[in-house]
Design a protein around this motif. Structure first.
Motif, PDB file in Angstrom:
ATOM      1  N   ASP A 331       0.870  -1.177   0.000  1.00  0.00           N
ATOM      2  CA  ASP A 331       0.000   0.000   0.000  1.00  0.00           C
ATOM      3  C   ASP A 331       0.915   1.237   0.000  1.00  0.00           C
ATOM      4  OD1 ASP A 331      -1.336   2.276   1.705  1.00  0.00           O
ATOM      5  OD2 ASP A 331      -2.984   1.054   0.957  1.00  0.00           O
ATOM      6  N   ILE A 332       0.731   2.130  -0.967  1.00  0.00           N
ATOM      7  CA  ILE A 332       1.643   3.268  -1.099  1.00  0.00           C
ATOM      8  C   ILE A 332       1.568   4.192   0.113  1.00  0.00           C
ATOM      9  CG2 ILE A 332       2.131   5.365  -2.426  1.00  0.00           C
ATOM     10  CD1 ILE A 332       1.322   3.836  -4.951  1.00  0.00           C
ATOM     11  N   LYS A 334       0.510   3.621   3.174  1.00  0.00           N
ATOM     12  CA  LYS A 334       1.026   2.994   4.392  1.00  0.00           C
ATOM     13  C   LYS A 334       2.538   2.803   4.331  1.00  0.00           C
ATOM     14  CE  LYS A 334      -3.150   0.638   6.000  1.00  0.00           C
ATOM     15  NZ  LYS A 334      -3.770  -0.662   6.349  1.00  0.00           N
ATOM     16  N   THR A 335       3.086   2.638   3.135  1.00  0.00           N
ATOM     17  CA  THR A 335       4.537   2.546   2.986  1.00  0.00           C
ATOM     18  C   THR A 335       5.191   3.842   3.457  1.00  0.00           C
ATOM     19  OG1 THR A 335       4.362   1.001   1.139  1.00  0.00           O
ATOM     20  CG2 THR A 335       6.422   2.227   1.332  1.00  0.00           C
ATOM     21  N   PHE A 336       4.630   4.975   3.046  1.00  0.00           N
ATOM     22  CA  PHE A 336       5.145   6.268   3.502  1.00  0.00           C
ATOM     23  C   PHE A 336       4.916   6.464   4.995  1.00  0.00           C
ATOM     24  CE2 PHE A 336       4.713   8.266  -0.956  1.00  0.00           C
ATOM     25  CZ  PHE A 336       6.051   8.001  -1.232  1.00  0.00           C
ATOM     26  N   LEU A 337       3.767   5.997   5.491  1.00  0.00           N
ATOM     27  CA  LEU A 337       3.458   6.153   6.912  1.00  0.00           C
ATOM     28  C   LEU A 337       4.429   5.348   7.774  1.00  0.00           C
ATOM     29  CD1 LEU A 337       1.639   7.300   9.098  1.00  0.00           C
ATOM     30  CD2 LEU A 337       0.067   5.372   8.725  1.00  0.00           C
ATOM     31  N   VAL A 338       4.716   4.110   7.370  1.00  0.00           N
ATOM     32  CA  VAL A 338       5.680   3.287   8.111  1.00  0.00           C
ATOM     33  C   VAL A 338       7.043   3.971   8.143  1.00  0.00           C
ATOM     34  CG1 VAL A 338       7.047   1.166   7.946  1.00  0.00           C
ATOM     35  CG2 VAL A 338       4.569   1.045   7.814  1.00  0.00           C
ATOM     36  N   THR A 339       7.454   4.525   7.005  1.00  0.00           N
ATOM     37  CA  THR A 339       8.744   5.213   6.926  1.00  0.00           C
ATOM     38  C   THR A 339       8.785   6.384   7.896  1.00  0.00           C
ATOM     39  OG1 THR A 339       8.879   4.605   4.585  1.00  0.00           O
ATOM     40  CG2 THR A 339      10.358   6.332   5.350  1.00  0.00           C
ATOM     41  N   LYS A 340       7.702   7.147   7.963  1.00  0.00           N
ATOM     42  CA  LYS A 340       7.624   8.302   8.869  1.00  0.00           C
ATOM     43  C   LYS A 340       7.677   7.871  10.330  1.00  0.00           C
ATOM     44  CE  LYS A 340       4.510  12.172  10.031  1.00  0.00           C
ATOM     45  NZ  LYS A 340       4.207  11.823  11.427  1.00  0.00           N
ATOM     46  N   ILE A 341       6.871   6.873  10.688  1.00  0.00           N
ATOM     47  CA  ILE A 341       6.839   6.418  12.085  1.00  0.00           C
ATOM     48  C   ILE A 341       8.198   5.865  12.502  1.00  0.00           C
ATOM     49  CG2 ILE A 341       5.800   4.757  13.678  1.00  0.00           C
ATOM     50  CD1 ILE A 341       3.221   4.955  11.941  1.00  0.00           C
ATOM     51  N   THR A 362       4.470  -2.588  -2.947  1.00  0.00           N
ATOM     52  CA  THR A 362       5.232  -1.567  -2.230  1.00  0.00           C
ATOM     53  C   THR A 362       5.827  -2.153  -0.953  1.00  0.00           C
ATOM     54  OG1 THR A 362       3.367  -0.739  -0.935  1.00  0.00           O
ATOM     55  CG2 THR A 362       3.713   0.227  -3.125  1.00  0.00           C
ATOM     56  N   LEU A 363       6.956  -1.596  -0.556  1.00  0.00           N
ATOM     57  CA  LEU A 363       7.692  -2.139   0.580  1.00  0.00           C
ATOM     58  C   LEU A 363       8.581  -1.075   1.191  1.00  0.00           C
ATOM     59  CD1 LEU A 363      10.958  -2.765  -0.470  1.00  0.00           C
ATOM     60  CD2 LEU A 363       9.636  -4.264  -1.959  1.00  0.00           C
ATOM     61  N   VAL A 364       9.127  -1.381   2.362  1.00  0.00           N
ATOM     62  CA  VAL A 364      10.240  -0.605   2.897  1.00  0.00           C
ATOM     63  C   VAL A 364      11.475  -1.505   2.858  1.00  0.00           C
ATOM     64  CG1 VAL A 364       8.890   0.986   4.301  1.00  0.00           C
ATOM     65  CG2 VAL A 364       9.622  -1.197   5.290  1.00  0.00           C
ATOM     66  N   ARG A 365      12.580  -0.896   2.524  1.00  0.00           N
ATOM     67  CA  ARG A 365      13.817  -1.640   2.264  1.00  0.00           C
ATOM     68  C   ARG A 365      14.770  -1.473   3.440  1.00  0.00           C
ATOM     69  NH1 ARG A 365      18.834  -0.479  -0.023  1.00  0.00           N
ATOM     70  NH2 ARG A 365      19.650  -1.955  -1.581  1.00  0.00           N
ATOM     71  N   PHE A 366      15.107  -2.586   4.062  1.00  0.00           N
ATOM     72  CA  PHE A 366      15.987  -2.633   5.237  1.00  0.00           C
ATOM     73  C   PHE A 366      17.306  -3.241   4.776  1.00  0.00           C
ATOM     74  CE2 PHE A 366      17.689  -4.502   9.112  1.00  0.00           C
ATOM     75  CZ  PHE A 366      17.270  -3.672  10.142  1.00  0.00           C
TER      76      PHE A 366
END
Length: 395
Positions: A331-332, A334-341, A362-366
């Motif tokens: 989810d675009i 929520k991807t940005f929201l996770v990054t912010k939090i 979409t994802l966050v990259r660790f």
């Protein structure tokens, strides 16, 4: 209002996320790159870097760059083709060729310009370029500049690759171009199977080792070495901006092909040379990589720990086999929201949205570095678990 201003005045996609308070890009760092950095006045754990070896900021590399500045100045004021070749450029190319098990190598000012320039000239009319669907943007742009026929196959789908190859003339030049490690999802190209198809259908292979160099293989030689198929790969590309703690890139291959590229590749002969400091930094990083095998071991220790912990905590991480760990959101917003939090709680990660992935992926990259500790990784896992929960991804 000018024509361009008129055309782009309604481009408001970034502003939409700025107004929502979740815009994640262009955050200024005010410290050296490392496992922790200072951003916007406070320390955060850096899990968004490609510095897999952890050498960016190493005192030995900084000292090598300083010495190069003192000896050669800040730049070369010209291209390698004319007045811009230094003895350290030649030395670095020789050492990279030996490191990658090839006859020769060329160094470029950026990794992007390697792919964009080499693919534009190494194949032409009557030839074919065949790429994986998820190849890097620099490969996509390079193939667009070529007069060769452009084809592609589904990501890591060897049946689909064979379907493409079956239709092509056996005598034609056919270049399969693939990322060794896919930069967003962290999975590996199926190089042994690609080599089998190379022989079956009379092809050539180019592998982008941008995310494999310093991570896989003996002393970090890359995925080609990891699979033991270096001799079967015609061209190996790499970049300095990740494991080699600098900026620039290279292509390595047989002496005839490199000779041709040296005299025809436009991004090589019409671009200014790599700066003396960047060249010396990459050379010193290459030496350290070979002298300190424990660095690679530690990278894999923290990588395997992180992979295990993310799985235990219920994250979806796909097929990654590398220090690049995708945490899928699908989810675009929520991807940005996770990054912010995550940032607010002290972790920097990269959001990955289209066109870098499909809208549903979409994802966050660790991403891990050899300089991370297990304790830092555990903190990162816990903070991301909290971020996914607050964003409504975990119930």
């Amino acid at each position: 209002m000018g024509q361009l201003e008129e055309r782009y005045k309604n481009y408001r996609e970034p502003q939409k996320f700025m107004e929502a308070g979740v815009y994640p890009y262009f955050r200024a760092i005010s410290s050296k790159q490392g496992p922790e950095v200072v951003m916007e006045g406070h320390k955060v754990l850096m899990f968004g870097s490609n510095a897999y070896t952890g050498l960016t900021g190493d005192d030995r590399i900084i000292e090598a760059a300083k010495k190069a500045l003192d000896k050669y100045g800040s730049g070369c004021a010209g291209s390698r083709f004319l007045n811009g070749t230094l003895d350290i450029h030649v030395q670095l190319e020789k050492e990279l060729a030996a490191f990658e098990g090839k006859d020769d190598a060329l160094c470029f000012a950026t990794g992007f310009s390697v792919n964009a320039g080499v693919l534009a000239v190494v194949v032409g009319r009557g030839d074919y370029i065949i790429c994986d669907d998820r190849d890097h943007a620099s490969i996509v742009d390079g193939r667009r500049l070529s007069f060769a026929t452009q084809l592609h196959y589904k990501h890591n789908d060897m049946d689909d690759l064979e379907r493409v190859l079956q239709k092509l003339p056996k005598e034609a030049v056919k270049l399969i171009v693939v990322d060794g490690v896919f930069s967003m999802e962290g999975d590996l190209a199926k190089l042994p199977e690609i080599v089998e198809l190379k022989h079956k259908y009379n092809c050539s292979i180019m592998v982008d080792e941008a995310h494999g160099l310093g991570v896989f293989g003996r002393e970090g030689r890359g995925v080609c070495d990891h699979f033991g198929i270096t001799d079967e790969v015609d061209l190996i590309m790499g970049t300095f901006s990740k494991s080699l703690a600098s900026i620039g890139g290279f292509i390595a291959g047989d002496k005839e092909t490199i000779n041709y590229l040296r005299h025809t590749c436009r991004t090589y002969i019409f671009s200014a040379s790599d700066s003396p400091a960047a060249t010396a930094a990459a050379l010193e990083a290459l030496h350290i990589l070979q002298q300190e095998p424990e660095r690679l071991k530690h990278l894999w220790d923290v990588t395997n720990y992180a992979l295990r912990r993310f799985k235990e905590e219920g994250f979806e991480i796909g097929d990654t086999e590398s220090p690049i760990i995708p945490l899928y959101v699908h989810d675009i917003e929520k991807t940005f929201l996770v990054t912010k939090i995550a940032f607010e709680h002290g972790v920097f990660i990269n959001p990955v949205i289209p066109p870098a992935c499909a809208p549903q992926d979409t994802l966050v990259r660790f991403a891990l570095m050899a300089s991370h500790s297990q304790e830092q990784v555990e903190r990162g896992v816990q903070i991301l678990k909290q971020a996914f929960t607050e964003a409504g991804i975990f119930k």
